[in-house]
Design a protein around this motif. Structure first.
Motif, PDB file in Angstrom:
ATOM      1  N   ARG A  70       7.334  36.968  34.088  1.00 36.53           N
ATOM      2  CA  ARG A  70       6.663  35.887  32.802  1.00 36.53           C
ATOM      3  C   ARG A  70       5.642  36.570  32.175  1.00 36.53           C
ATOM      4  N   GLU A  73       7.220  38.679  29.826  1.00 35.35           N
ATOM      5  CA  GLU A  73       8.137  37.956  28.726  1.00 35.35           C
ATOM      6  C   GLU A  73       6.803  37.563  27.713  1.00 35.35           C
ATOM      7  N   ALA A  91      14.401  36.803  29.625  1.00 39.63           N
ATOM      8  CA  ALA A  91      14.584  35.468  29.444  1.00 39.63           C
ATOM      9  C   ALA A  91      15.386  34.429  30.328  1.00 39.63           C
ATOM     10  N   VAL A  94      16.659  33.108  35.691  1.00 38.47           N
ATOM     11  CA  VAL A  94      16.528  31.557  36.385  1.00 38.47           C
ATOM     12  C   VAL A  94      15.643  30.651  35.524  1.00 38.47           C
ATOM     13  N   GLY A  95      14.314  30.631  35.630  1.00 37.87           N
ATOM     14  CA  GLY A  95      13.545  29.844  34.628  1.00 37.87           C
ATOM     15  C   GLY A  95      12.112  30.068  34.745  1.00 37.87           C
ATOM     16  N   VAL A  96      11.264  29.651  34.069  1.00 34.01           N
ATOM     17  CA  VAL A  96       9.657  29.942  33.960  1.00 34.01           C
ATOM     18  C   VAL A  96       9.348  30.212  35.301  1.00 34.01           C
ATOM     19  N   MET A  98      10.796  30.620  38.264  1.00 38.07           N
ATOM     20  CA  MET A  98      10.969  31.837  38.973  1.00 38.07           C
ATOM     21  C   MET A  98      10.398  33.079  38.458  1.00 38.07           C
ATOM     22  N   ARG A  99      10.578  33.148  36.895  1.00 42.56           N
ATOM     23  CA  ARG A  99       9.755  34.158  36.434  1.00 42.56           C
ATOM     24  C   ARG A  99       8.237  34.445  36.695  1.00 42.56           C
ATOM     25  N   GLN A 173      23.230  29.908  30.992  1.00 47.10           N
ATOM     26  CA  GLN A 173      21.758  30.045  30.745  1.00 47.10           C
ATOM     27  C   GLN A 173      21.173  30.074  32.508  1.00 47.10           C
TER      28      GLN A 173
ATOM     29  N   LEU B  56       8.524  27.958  41.964  1.00 47.52           N
ATOM     30  CA  LEU B  56       9.286  27.395  42.872  1.00 47.52           C
ATOM     31  C   LEU B  56       8.871  27.463  44.252  1.00 47.52           C
ATOM     32  N   HIS B 123      13.921  26.603  26.457  1.00 46.17           N
ATOM     33  CA  HIS B 123      14.186  27.753  27.240  1.00 46.17           C
ATOM     34  C   HIS B 123      12.834  27.520  28.211  1.00 46.17           C
ATOM     35  N   TYR B 124      11.607  26.812  28.199  1.00 43.10           N
ATOM     36  CA  TYR B 124      10.523  26.689  29.107  1.00 43.10           C
ATOM     37  C   TYR B 124      11.125  25.740  30.427  1.00 43.10           C
ATOM     38  N   ALA B 126      14.470  25.434  31.212  1.00 46.47           N
ATOM     39  CA  ALA B 126      15.838  25.991  31.875  1.00 46.47           C
ATOM     40  C   ALA B 126      15.443  26.102  33.353  1.00 46.47           C
ATOM     41  N   GLY B 127      16.328  25.911  34.034  1.00 47.76           N
ATOM     42  CA  GLY B 127      16.133  25.778  35.661  1.00 47.76           C
ATOM     43  C   GLY B 127      15.710  24.714  36.284  1.00 47.76           C
TER      44      GLY B 127
END
Lengths: 263, 151
Positions: A70, A73, A91, A94-96, A98-99, A173, B56, B123-124, B126-127
């Motif tokens: 992140r 990013e 990007a 996975v998602g924010v 995980m990043r 995604q 997570l 985008h934020y 996602a997941g």
């Protein structure tokens, strides 16, 4: 992952000494610990060693091993130097949430085939700086196993006249890539890296050679380089795609990445 | 081994096994508002804020969190209640299992992004999986909520 003892060393020297012990393991982000059946005697957490940084000089950028995806990013230094390259690369991890966990050091050390980031680092000819050792080129690192304890302190990327682009194909995604491609140009020299083949990223040297020292890259030339790249690399099958599919999507992804860099 | 966590402002020492994941430590300490879904880092329902950033908790070693501040949905009760009114208003709360993770991520996004576009919101977020809503209602609710927060 089963861990017998979890240590947070106070110095790199201490971390390195711990790592030379039997069955010791460096924890990066630790995101895969849950999924791993590995038994680790000593888990070494580098959190207290100030390895979370992105520093730029006139000629290179240094990224500390514990820097998160992140942070790559959202880094203004990386954006200023490489445009959206790092953003595009991480990007889809996975998602924010995980990043915010995964680290560049853990990603690099894992040599994961699916890694988006390692594909870009290979194309950028990044160097890995281990504590207590010589810098290792990314390609050499991916190809050669390390016999000695190898503690990644930082990643170094030359920035003078360097440009790069990342392309990937995935089912949804946040899913793992079916194929990753990164192209980069440093001066007149080009590198094309292809990852998630599904094996770890490799350079397409014949494809890149076609582009050397060209003033202008035409779509036809990019297409030709992409065709060469798709032919010179090996592709494999896994649950996401078979080898022939990967080889055929390699072509447009390389072409797009090259054209993006040439823009 | 022992670790010290500050959860929702309360500092406590926890006895853990060295390889334990944060979600399990939090849940066994009584923070059952932290949900456990896929347990593989794919669905987002176990989200907590670690020093203000969403992570997570199923993919985070509890030992790594030693000395850090954790916020669960209970730590943001007032904001969560406000946000949930917008979710209800758009019919986007159904089983509610994903709501704590979603709400915490929205709170983090609110701090990180100023006036995000639809694409930036998607985008934020996602997941953060939801098996009931189809996401459109959530997106409407989030946009209205952010607008209301901006005043």
């Amino acid at each position: 992952m089963e861990v017998s003892s979890y240590v947070r060393p106070r110095s790199l020297d201490e971390a390195y000494t711990l790592l030379t012990q039997k069955n010791a393991f460096v924890i990066g982000g630790g995101a895969w610990s849950r999924m791993s059946l590995r038994r680790v005697e000593t888990a070494i957490d580098l959190s207290l060693l100030n390895l979370r940084f992105i520093k730029e000089t006139d000629t290179y950028i240094e990224i500390g091993a514990m820097t998160t995806a992140r942070e790559l990013e959202t880094s203004s230094e990386l954006e200023k130097t490489f445009g959206s390259l790092f953003k595009d690369t991480v990007a889809h991890i996975v998602g924010v949430q995980m990043r915010n966990i995964v680290t560049i050091g853990g990603t690099v050390a894992g040599k994961y085939g699916f890694s988006d980031l390692n594909t870009t680092l290979l194309a950028l000819n990044a160097r890995i700086l281990p504590y207590n050792g010589e810098a290792v080129d990314f390609e050499q690192f991916l190809l050669e196993p390390h016999k000695e304890a190898f503690l990644i302190e930082k990643i170094v990327i030359d920035t003078v006249d360097t440009k790069g682009a990342f392309q990937s194909i995935r089912n949804t995604q946040g899913d793992f890539s079916i194929l990753n491609v990164a192209a980069a140009k440093a001066g007149g020299s080009w590198r094309i890296a292809v990852g998630a083949r599904p094996g770890a990223a490799r350079l397409a040297k014949n494809g890149a050679k076609l582009l050397e020292n060209r003033d202008k890259i035409s779509l036809e030339l990019a297409e030709e380089a992409a065709r060469k790249a798709a032919l010179e690399l090996s592709f494999g099958k896994d649950l996401r795609a078979d080898a022939a599919y990967r080889q055929s999507v390699c072509l447009p992804l390389v072409r797009r990445a090259v054209m993006e860099v040439a823009k | 081994m022992t670790i010290t966590l500050t959860v929702n402002g309360q500092e406590k020492v926890h006895m853990i096994t060295p390889g334990a994941m944060l979600v399990d430590v939090l849940r066994s300490a009584g923070y059952t508002e932290v949900k456990k879904g896929c347990d593989t880092g794919s669905c987002g329902v176990c989200t907590v804020l670690l020093d203000g950033l969403p992570i997570l908790s199923c993919s985070y070693l509890a030992a790594k969190a030693d000395g850090h501040e954790i916020t669960t949905i209970r730590g943001l009760e007032k904001e969560a209640a406000e946000f949930s009114e917008f979710l209800v208003g758009e019919g986007a709360d159904q089983c509610g299992f994903c709501s704590p993770g979603l709400a915490l991520t929205v709170m983090a996004m609110k701090k990180e992004l100023k006036a995000p576009s639809d694409e930036e919101i998607k985008h934020y977020l996602a997941g953060n999986l939801c098996r009931c809503s189809g996401y459109e209602g959530q997106l409407r609710a989030i946009k209205k909520y952010l607008e209301a927060c901006r005043g």
